[in-house]
Design a protein around this motif. Structure first.
Motif, PDB file in Angstrom:
ATOM      1  N   HIS A 165       0.864  -1.176   0.000  1.00  0.00           N
ATOM      2  CA  HIS A 165       0.000   0.000   0.000  1.00  0.00           C
ATOM      3  C   HIS A 165       0.910   1.238   0.000  1.00  0.00           C
ATOM      4  CE1 HIS A 165      -2.829   3.081   1.157  1.00  0.00           C
ATOM      5  NE2 HIS A 165      -3.813   2.215   0.917  1.00  0.00           N
ATOM      6  N   PRO A 166       0.724   2.143  -0.948  1.00  0.00           N
ATOM      7  CA  PRO A 166       1.667   3.260  -1.082  1.00  0.00           C
ATOM      8  C   PRO A 166       1.796   4.144   0.159  1.00  0.00           C
ATOM      9  CG  PRO A 166       0.241   3.110  -3.007  1.00  0.00           C
ATOM     10  CD  PRO A 166      -0.302   2.153  -1.999  1.00  0.00           C
ATOM     11  N   ALA A 167       0.695   4.400   0.870  1.00  0.00           N
ATOM     12  CA  ALA A 167       0.779   5.258   2.062  1.00  0.00           C
ATOM     13  C   ALA A 167       1.585   4.567   3.160  1.00  0.00           C
ATOM     14  CB  ALA A 167      -0.621   5.613   2.564  1.00  0.00           C
ATOM     15  N   GLU A 168       1.348   3.269   3.345  1.00  0.00           N
ATOM     16  CA  GLU A 168       2.093   2.524   4.369  1.00  0.00           C
ATOM     17  C   GLU A 168       3.572   2.477   4.033  1.00  0.00           C
ATOM     18  OE1 GLU A 168       4.083  -0.899   6.111  1.00  0.00           O
ATOM     19  OE2 GLU A 168       3.562  -0.684   3.991  1.00  0.00           O
ATOM     20  N   LYS A 197      -6.441   4.501 -10.167  1.00  0.00           N
ATOM     21  CA  LYS A 197      -6.987   3.272 -10.736  1.00  0.00           C
ATOM     22  C   LYS A 197      -6.879   2.122  -9.747  1.00  0.00           C
ATOM     23  CE  LYS A 197      -6.421   0.316 -14.825  1.00  0.00           C
ATOM     24  NZ  LYS A 197      -5.622   0.097 -16.065  1.00  0.00           N
ATOM     25  N   PHE A 198      -5.833   2.137  -8.907  1.00  0.00           N
ATOM     26  CA  PHE A 198      -5.571   1.006  -8.018  1.00  0.00           C
ATOM     27  C   PHE A 198      -5.717   1.342  -6.535  1.00  0.00           C
ATOM     28  CE2 PHE A 198      -2.981   0.510 -11.899  1.00  0.00           C
ATOM     29  CZ  PHE A 198      -3.545  -0.652 -12.391  1.00  0.00           C
ATOM     30  N   TRP A 199      -5.502   2.599  -6.179  1.00  0.00           N
ATOM     31  CA  TRP A 199      -5.575   2.982  -4.775  1.00  0.00           C
ATOM     32  C   TRP A 199      -6.273   4.322  -4.611  1.00  0.00           C
ATOM     33  CZ3 TRP A 199      -0.688   1.184  -6.588  1.00  0.00           C
ATOM     34  CH2 TRP A 199      -0.277  -0.038  -6.051  1.00  0.00           C
ATOM     35  N   THR A 200      -7.021   4.433  -3.533  1.00  0.00           N
ATOM     36  CA  THR A 200      -7.518   5.731  -3.084  1.00  0.00           C
ATOM     37  C   THR A 200      -6.830   6.028  -1.756  1.00  0.00           C
ATOM     38  OG1 THR A 200      -9.659   5.463  -4.152  1.00  0.00           O
ATOM     39  CG2 THR A 200      -9.540   7.046  -2.339  1.00  0.00           C
ATOM     40  N   VAL A 201      -6.132   7.172  -1.710  1.00  0.00           N
ATOM     41  CA  VAL A 201      -5.344   7.528  -0.532  1.00  0.00           C
ATOM     42  C   VAL A 201      -5.699   8.943  -0.106  1.00  0.00           C
ATOM     43  CG1 VAL A 201      -3.020   7.915   0.362  1.00  0.00           C
ATOM     44  CG2 VAL A 201      -3.449   6.001  -1.191  1.00  0.00           C
ATOM     45  N   ASN A 202      -5.898   9.117   1.179  1.00  0.00           N
ATOM     46  CA  ASN A 202      -6.150  10.444   1.742  1.00  0.00           C
ATOM     47  C   ASN A 202      -4.965  10.884   2.589  1.00  0.00           C
ATOM     48  OD1 ASN A 202      -9.073  10.726   0.993  1.00  0.00           O
ATOM     49  ND2 ASN A 202      -9.221   8.893   2.264  1.00  0.00           N
TER      50      ASN A 202
END
Length: 366
Positions: free
Chosen positions: A82-85, A152-157
């Motif tokens: 997961h990009p945020a992690e 397309k693959f992740w929604t990150v806030n």
């Protein structure tokens, strides 16, 4: 020219996971003591010959056991995180490193890894995920809250402050972020075009030098999109290297030992399954069946005495038009540690002083 290290890390399937991990740490300590510039550690999930799923576990320990060498994943497989992690974890790792972290990223090329994580690598989904993940990670590090990325693959806030004191706060020690490196394999590599486009460190994996020459074209094509002028001094080449006092001893310790075993049992059959043996051929009319361990040792590896290896590196340097850092491809020699240490030592202390003149050529090439 600088020297560094690139390891998958590679261990034979019968090797215990901790046993292999400890060998990798020992090698990183040696590299630091010898004055190598950098080392990159790979990530894989379904390859018994490439058994480490989490390079940051090695890196966190290695930063405590080394003083000067720069270390990094080579690279984190972005589709599987997961990009945020990962942005937060890498930021923390940069602080633990004291600013010695390089951030290598990759799209993942093993179909068995794609299957485990349900990623459609055949359609290029892994590459699309890599680009999106990297965009989010960089945004996490550089753009103030609040924002939402709907991809397309992740929604990150990245939320604004909540309850007076809860807020995103993790950023890397190196501003705006650690140097980013990407490794390329195929001809016309999209990954290396991305390196040129964004100014990242391009790394060419251990292929025939005649083939690798096309990789710099990919970097230049990418750089042209954004008006950058790439520097050959940033380009890393990964090669199999084994040095001993004589050519005969180096051949015996490489072809006749773990380097030869890994290539014979794993790497050559793997490339054969993918139809990638062309990447190792010195000429296109060479039959796949002729691409053996011995063929690779003669045509692609840098094996021999210090004098022979000096000559081979200089020849490759001119064949590809100049590069900045030679990365030694890592192997498991814990059964003959003194031979591997001696090879690393000879490269640094005997070979590199003889190649100092290549720096001037590099400035011209750049």
């Amino acid at each position: 020219m600088e020297i560094g290290y690139f390891t998958m890390p590679s261990h034979p399937p019968e090797c215990g996971l901790k046993e292999g991990h400890d060998w990798d740490l020992q090698t990183l300590r040696w590299l630091d003591e010898l004055g190598y510039q950098e080392a990159w550690i790979g990530e894989h999930h379904t390859a018994p010959w490439e058994p480490h799923p989490s390079p940051d576990l090695i890196l966190a320990q290695a930063f405590l056991q080394t003083k000067n060498i720069r270390l990094g994943p080579g690279g984190f497989l972005l589709p599987y995180h997961h990009p945020a992690e990962l942005a937060n974890r890498v930021a923390m790792l940069d602080h633990l490193s004291g600013g010695r972290l390089n951030f290598g990223v990759a799209a993942s090329g093993l179909p068995s890894d794609w299957a485990m994580f349900n990623v459609d690598g055949m359609s290029g989904q892994n590459r699309d995920m890599t680009r999106e993940a990297l965009e989010i990670i960089l945004k996490m590090w550089t753009e103030d809250a609040p924002w939402t990325h709907t991809g397309k693959f992740w929604t990150v806030n990245k939320p604004d402050t909540m309850f007076d004191f809860l807020k995103p706060h993790l950023k890397p020690l190196q501003a705006p972020h650690p140097p980013i490196g990407v490794a390329g394999l195929s001809k016309g590599s999209d990954t290396l075009k991305l390196a040129g486009e964004r100014g990242y460190i391009p790394m060419s994996l251990n292929l025939n030098p005649a083939y690798v020459g096309s990789h710099w074209e990919s970097v230049e094509i990418g750089a042209a999109k954004t008006g950058r002028k790439p520097k050959r001094s940033d380009w890393r080449l990964v090669r199999e290297v084994f040095i001993a006092d004589t050519d005969e001893e180096a051949w015996r310790l490489s072809v006749g030992d773990m380097m030869g075993r890994m290539m014979h049992e794993y790497f050559l059959p793997l490339l054969g399954h993918f139809g990638f043996k062309d990447y190792l051929k010195a000429a296109p009319d060479v039959a796949d069946s002729d691409v053996t361990v011995e063929y690779c040792a003669r045509n692609n590896w840098i094996v021999g005495s210090p004098a022979t290896v000096t000559e081979k590196i200089e020849r490759i340097y001119h064949e590809v038009g100049g590069f900045g850092t030679l990365l030694v491809f890592g192997f498991d020699y814990k059964h003959k540690p003194e031979a591997w240490h001696n090879s690393l030592r000879l490269l640094k202390q005997e070979v590199m002083p003889r190649l100092k003149h290549l720096d001037a050529d590099l400035i011209k090439a750049a």
